[in-house]
Enzyme design. Structure first.
Site, PDB file in Angstrom:
ATOM      1  CB  SER A  42      -0.983  -0.095   1.237  1.00  0.00           C
ATOM      2  OG  SER A  42      -1.663   1.447   1.411  1.00  0.00           O
ATOM      3  CE1 TYR A  68      -3.490  -2.440   5.336  1.00  0.00           C
ATOM      4  CE2 TYR A  68      -2.957  -0.008   4.585  1.00  0.00           C
ATOM      5  CZ  TYR A  68      -3.306  -1.194   4.285  1.00  0.00           C
ATOM      6  OH  TYR A  68      -3.739  -1.600   3.065  1.00  0.00           O
TER       7      TYR A  68
END
Length: 253
Positions: free
Chosen positions: A136, A149
């Site tokens: 990501s 995350y």
């Protein structure tokens, strides 16, 4: 030499491959002629043309069972796409240690477990294999509200470059740093069409990605077209995020 994106005869495992970005990846590999196996933590309806297994990628025994089942059924494993991941919004100061542990487990340690099991198979194959980690843009920029995350995805990017060295030359390792992508959950997550439109105006290409566009990058990295690509982190984010100061300047003019 003329090469095409032909994955006929390749056996591909896509973790979390039945919904969202994972579904887009699965559909692209199917269209390229691959034999596709998907997995999820809970039972789901099997996508036509695939085989499916229940597996918790954070559990070593479950992962070993998954990879053993793939090899038993198909005789080999050529490609792993480590897609399973994600995290709900939670401010770091308020989230529990258990919450952070689960997020890191799903987004970093889980992919490592599956990659280890896949690598053990690929190293024995004359053709080796390819592993693609779905990461990501949160790995490379601040991720407020999903701090654990973002940290886990940064770890996944670092893991990718290290394993590209450790497992070469038999196995190629690459990562895709995915930006905002439209899925079935997008409207709810960002407050409907108006919220999504406002966000898309900040993206240089003017829109969020479609899941299959991430799939196209994954299929390229898994294919012979990328035979000399390993240890790479490919950005798939529509041009990235313009610096906040540019927005501030525009607003003052």
């Amino acid at each position: 030499m003329s090469l095409t994106l032909d994955l006929a005869g390749r056996v591909v495992l896509v973790t979390g491959g039945t919904r969202g970005i994972g579904l887009g990846i699965t559909e692209v590999f199917l269209a390229a002629g691959a034999t596709v196996v998907t997995c999820s933590r809970t039972p789901v309806e099997q996508l036509r043309g695939t085989s499916h297994h229940v597996c918790d990628v954070r559990d070593p025994e479950s992962v070993r069972g998954l990879v053993d089942a793939v090899v038993a059924a198909d005789g080999r494993l050529d490609v792993l796409v480590n897609n399973a991941g994600g995290a709900p919004y939670a401010l770091a100061a308020e989230a529990s240690p258990r919450f952070h542990e689960k997020v890191v487990g799903l987004n970093l340690l889980g992919p490592l477990l599956v990659a280890q099991a896949a690598n053990a198979v690929m190293q024995r194959q004359d053709s080796g294999g390819s592993i693609v980690n779905i990461s990501s843009i949160s790995a490379t920029r601040p991720s407020p509200g999903t701090a654990a995350y973002g940290a886990a995805k940064a770890g996944l990017d670092a893991l990718t470059t290290s394993l590209a060295i450790e497992w070469a030359p038999r196995v190629r390792m690459n990562a895709i740093d995915v930006g905002l992508c439209r899925t079935d959950d997008t409207d709810d997550h960002y407050g409907g069409d108006d919220g999504v439109a406002a966000i898309e105006r900040t993206i240089p290409l003017g829109r969020m990605a479609r899941p299959e566009e991430v799939g196209h990058v994954a299929a390229f990295l898994a294919s012979d077209l990328a035979s000399y690509v390993s240890g790479a982190r490919i950005a798939c984010h529509g041009g990235g995020e313009p610096p906040a100061f540019l927005t501030a300047v525009k607003e003052t003019r």
